[in-house]
Design a protein around this motif. Structure first.
Motif, short mmCIF file in Angstrom:
data_model
loop_
_atom_site.label_atom_id
_atom_site.label_comp_id
_atom_site.label_asym_id
_atom_site.label_seq_id
_atom_site.Cartn_x
_atom_site.Cartn_y
_atom_site.Cartn_z
N GLY A 120 7.03 -2.88 6.56
CA GLY A 120 7.65 -2.55 5.28
C GLY A 120 6.71 -1.93 4.26
N LYS A 121 5.50 -1.57 4.70
CA LYS A 121 4.53 -1.01 3.76
C LYS A 121 3.96 0.30 4.28
CE LYS A 121 3.08 -5.47 1.87
NZ LYS A 121 1.91 -6.35 1.58
N GLY A 122 3.29 1.01 3.41
CA GLY A 122 2.61 2.23 3.82
C GLY A 122 1.27 1.92 4.43
N PRO A 123 0.70 2.88 5.16
CA PRO A 123 -0.64 2.68 5.74
C PRO A 123 -1.67 2.38 4.66
CG PRO A 123 0.42 4.60 6.72
CD PRO A 123 1.27 4.17 5.56
N PHE A 182 -5.87 2.03 3.97
CA PHE A 182 -7.23 2.31 4.45
C PHE A 182 -7.98 1.02 4.74
CE2 PHE A 182 -11.16 4.78 4.50
CZ PHE A 182 -12.11 3.86 4.10
N GLN A 188 -1.09 -0.87 8.88
CA GLN A 188 0.26 -0.77 8.31
C GLN A 188 1.02 -2.05 8.58
OE1 GLN A 188 2.82 2.40 9.78
NE2 GLN A 188 4.03 2.39 7.91
N TYR A 236 -6.51 2.83 9.72
CA TYR A 236 -5.50 2.38 8.77
C TYR A 236 -4.77 1.16 9.34
CZ TYR A 236 -5.77 6.45 5.72
OH TYR A 236 -6.18 7.41 4.82
#
Lengths: 111, 113
Positions: free
Chosen positions: B41-44, B46, B38, B36
């Motif tokens: 300021g963001k989510g992981p 794929f 990241q 992943y």
């Protein structure tokens, strides 16, 4: 657009004041999950749900509740927040063993 | 128990170089690993995955290598760009039925122009 949404994105609250962080996905995924991310500890699972009305504890469930009344929503509830629940929270969803999608995160501060 | 870890907390490279991010794991039972990315300021997000019946898998500018003998996997990013600057995690399924993802601690990739 396939996505996981969370609200609010930022929240500052006081100890003991109940709060709910909402999570919604538009991909009709059966599986949803909540993680918290803390420096030096990485991402740790709080709760997960394999389907509607099916929820179970993750690694760090203390102080949290969840519900899964409908497939698209998986709210995280903090009945009595404490400062040690200050963290960055992520909701995630996936279908079966496919790619897991994460929301943008909710930064919570409990004073 | 099941765990994954990463070798370096930070990796600094110059734009255009190839980057290699490493990850070790402790339990051979898992047959599936995921990388992943990241961004701040963001989510992981794929990137790529690999199953244990493979030694190598390639994506767009990324390659994952899996060495089951030494329980090690790596993510190679070719021609690293400033947009590749992020924290990279390896992860594996956890629980008896893929109830969760177990994440490593992450490597921060810094790309300088």
């Amino acid at each position: 657009e396939a996505q996981v949404t969370q609200n609010p994105r930022y929240l500052i609250t006081v100890t003991g004041k109940k709060l709910t962080v909402t999570c919604s996905q538009n991909m009709n995924h059966e599986y949803m999950s909540w993680y918290r991310q803390d420096p030096g500890l990485g991402l740790r699972q709080i709760y997960y749900s394999m389907n509607v009305e099916v929820t179970d504890k993750g690694d760090v469930p203390e102080g949290y509740k969840v519900s899964r009344k409908e497939k698209r929503n998986f709210p995280l509830i903090l009945e009595s927040p404490s400062p040690n629940q200050t963290s960055l929270y992520f909701c995630a969803s996936r279908q079966g063993y496919d790619e897991q999608y994460f929301g943008p995160g909710t930064r919570l501060t409990v004073t | 128990g099941e765990s994954v870890g990463l070798h370096l907390p930070t990796l600094s490279v110059q734009e255009g170089d190839n980057s290699i991010i490493n990850c070790a794991y402790s339990n051979s039972a898992s047959d599936y690993f995921i990388w992943y990315k990241q961004e701040s300021g963001k989510g992981p997000q794929f990137i790529i995955d690999i199953r244990s019946n493979m030694d190598k898998r390639q994506g767009q500018r990324v390659t994952v290598l899996l060495n089951k003998t030494v329980k090690h996997l790596s993510l190679q990013i070719a021609a690293t760009q400033p947009g590749d600057s992020a924290v990279y995690f390896c992860a594996r399924p956890g629980g008896t039925g893929f109830q969760k993802l177990v994440f490593g601690t992450g490597t921060r990739l810094l790309v300088s122009p």
